[in-house]
Design a protein around this motif. Structure first.
Motif, mmCIF file in Angstrom:
data_model
loop_
_atom_site.group_PDB
_atom_site.id
_atom_site.type_symbol
_atom_site.label_atom_id
_atom_site.label_comp_id
_atom_site.label_asym_id
_atom_site.label_seq_id
_atom_site.Cartn_x
_atom_site.Cartn_y
_atom_site.Cartn_z
ATOM 1 N N PRO A 125 0.816 -1.224 0.000
ATOM 2 C CA PRO A 125 0.000 0.000 0.000
ATOM 3 C C PRO A 125 0.850 1.274 0.000
ATOM 4 O O PRO A 125 0.487 2.258 -0.651
ATOM 5 C CB PRO A 125 -0.816 -0.124 1.290
ATOM 6 N N THR A 126 1.974 1.244 0.726
ATOM 7 C CA THR A 126 2.841 2.423 0.745
ATOM 8 C C THR A 126 3.426 2.684 -0.638
ATOM 9 O O THR A 126 3.503 3.836 -1.094
ATOM 10 C CB THR A 126 3.966 2.231 1.773
ATOM 11 N N LYS A 131 3.452 5.828 -5.623
ATOM 12 C CA LYS A 131 3.277 5.822 -7.082
ATOM 13 C C LYS A 131 2.145 6.743 -7.507
ATOM 14 O O LYS A 131 2.276 7.529 -8.459
ATOM 15 C CB LYS A 131 3.019 4.398 -7.557
ATOM 16 N N ASN A 132 0.999 6.669 -6.825
ATOM 17 C CA ASN A 132 -0.152 7.500 -7.184
ATOM 18 C C ASN A 132 0.104 8.982 -6.942
ATOM 19 O O ASN A 132 -0.515 9.832 -7.597
ATOM 20 C CB ASN A 132 -1.391 7.050 -6.406
ATOM 21 N N LEU A 133 0.984 9.288 -6.007
ATOM 22 C CA LEU A 133 1.344 10.690 -5.760
ATOM 23 C C LEU A 133 2.382 11.198 -6.750
ATOM 24 O O LEU A 133 2.772 12.369 -6.691
ATOM 25 C CB LEU A 133 1.867 10.853 -4.328
ATOM 26 N N ALA A 141 10.323 10.562 -2.904
ATOM 27 C CA ALA A 141 10.000 9.184 -2.508
ATOM 28 C C ALA A 141 10.867 8.717 -1.352
ATOM 29 O O ALA A 141 10.486 7.788 -0.624
ATOM 30 C CB ALA A 141 10.177 8.252 -3.705
ATOM 31 N N LEU A 142 12.022 9.347 -1.151
ATOM 32 C CA LEU A 142 12.941 8.921 -0.103
ATOM 33 C C LEU A 142 12.773 9.707 1.191
ATOM 34 O O LEU A 142 13.220 9.242 2.248
ATOM 35 C CB LEU A 142 14.389 9.059 -0.595
ATOM 36 N N ILE A 143 12.176 10.894 1.130
ATOM 37 C CA ILE A 143 12.121 11.718 2.340
ATOM 38 C C ILE A 143 10.703 11.980 2.830
ATOM 39 O O ILE A 143 10.491 12.149 4.037
ATOM 40 C CB ILE A 143 12.858 13.064 2.134
ATOM 41 N N VAL A 144 9.701 11.993 1.935
ATOM 42 C CA VAL A 144 8.342 12.321 2.373
ATOM 43 C C VAL A 144 7.686 11.193 3.168
ATOM 44 O O VAL A 144 7.102 11.443 4.231
ATOM 45 C CB VAL A 144 7.471 12.731 1.167
ATOM 46 N N PRO A 145 7.729 9.911 2.705
ATOM 47 C CA PRO A 145 7.058 8.857 3.486
ATOM 48 C C PRO A 145 7.570 8.727 4.912
ATOM 49 O O PRO A 145 6.816 8.310 5.808
ATOM 50 C CB PRO A 145 7.355 7.584 2.670
#
Length: 296
Positions: A125-126, A131-133, A141-145
């Motif tokens: 799901p993550t 991907k959808n964002l 992708a490396l700092i926001v999640p």
């Protein structure tokens, strides 16, 4: 005051345990340093321990000539700086309101944060969310999640609650300061130790991270240094396995030796910045790690 026998025994035991820990920590570092400038054949035979043998700097020369390694180095620096700044911004601005007893719904927000510590969406799901964002193959992708760490938010919240008296906030409010002004001009200057500790935690985490890059990045120009190092380690293991199995082509043995040299040289190059930076944060680290231990 003279030390009692039990106190002297404790100091001796403490010194012995710390000496053992020091040896366990230093041995891998010294071994890797010695192996990075030693003949790889001697390293593979287990003849290199703490001192280098048959000095060679071919590994470091190849590292300095490898454009992918330097690109990964630059990417890691960018990811670490940007990620740490974002982590600190989110952590501090979330922890400070939660430390204020006059925040409406504070308990509910804390329970929601604690819920995320025990339950998460999972990897698939993550990945779909990232991907959808539209964040695949990007720095985001490396700092926001991982922008927020609930555990670190709770630590900083505890620091604000225990180290900054309520009377200071009340005095600021009486002088006409808003919550934003109190946070920027009172709370942050008094929170330098915990900010330094969080910067160290987040910075080391970003510097050593490779799994997120392995999942979210496909463009090699965006690879961090740790992912390049992982490829070198995997290649060295594969070459060594093929060499031992006997199914080797001409020149594979030499390639395995070069991979061994590169492996140890890149490990030294990748860990050096963290080792250099830590002494500057040490005094804050020792103070920050005692958050809430003594009050009054």
């Amino acid at each position: 005051m003279r030390e009692k026998g039990a106190d002297r025994l404790f100091l001796i035991a403490n010194a012995a345990v710390l000496s053992i820990v020091l040896i366990l920590v230093l041995f891998p570092l010294l071994h890797i340093l010695a192996a990075s400038i030693s003949d790889p054949q001697l390293v593979n035979k287990g003849k290199v321990w703490l001192l280098p043998r048959d000095l060679t700097f071919e590994g470091f020369r190849r590292v300095f000539r490898n454009e992918e390694i330097w690109t990964g180095y630059l990417n890691t620096i960018v990811y670490t700086l940007a990620g740490t700044l974002l982590n600190l911004a989110v952590t501090l601005t979330c922890a400070y309101p939660l430390s204020r007893k006059d925040l409406t719904g504070r308990t509910t927000v804390l329970l929601l944060l604690l819920f995320t510590m025990f339950f998460s969406g999972g990897l698939i799901p993550t990945y779909l969310l990232v991907k959808n964002l539209g964040m695949l193959d990007s720095i985001w992708a490396l700092i926001v999640p991982g922008a927020a760490s609930v555990w670190n938010i709770l630590i900083v919240r505890t620091y604000f609650e225990t180290e900054i008296p309520d009377e200071v906030h009340e005095a600021a409010m009486m002088d006409g300061a808003s919550n934003l002004v109190a946070f920027a001009r009172i709370a942050l200057p008094l929170a330098k130790p915990i900010v330094a500790v969080m910067a160290l935690f987040y910075g080391v985490g970003h510097w050593n991270a490779y799994f997120d890059a392995l999942i979210y990045l496909s463009d090699r120009h965006l690879y961090p240094l740790q992912l390049i190092l992982r490829e070198i380690l995997v290649q060295a293991q594969m070459n060594e396995a093929m060499k031992q199995s006997g199914g080797v082509l001409e020149g594979l043995a030499k390639q395995a030796e070069i991979a061994q040299l590169l492996k140890y040289a890149v490990i030294i190059v990748s860990t050096l910045p963290v080792l250099v930076a830590y002494p500057f944060f040490q005094r804050y680290f020792v103070k920050g790690i005692m958050v809430g231990a003594v009050k009054g």
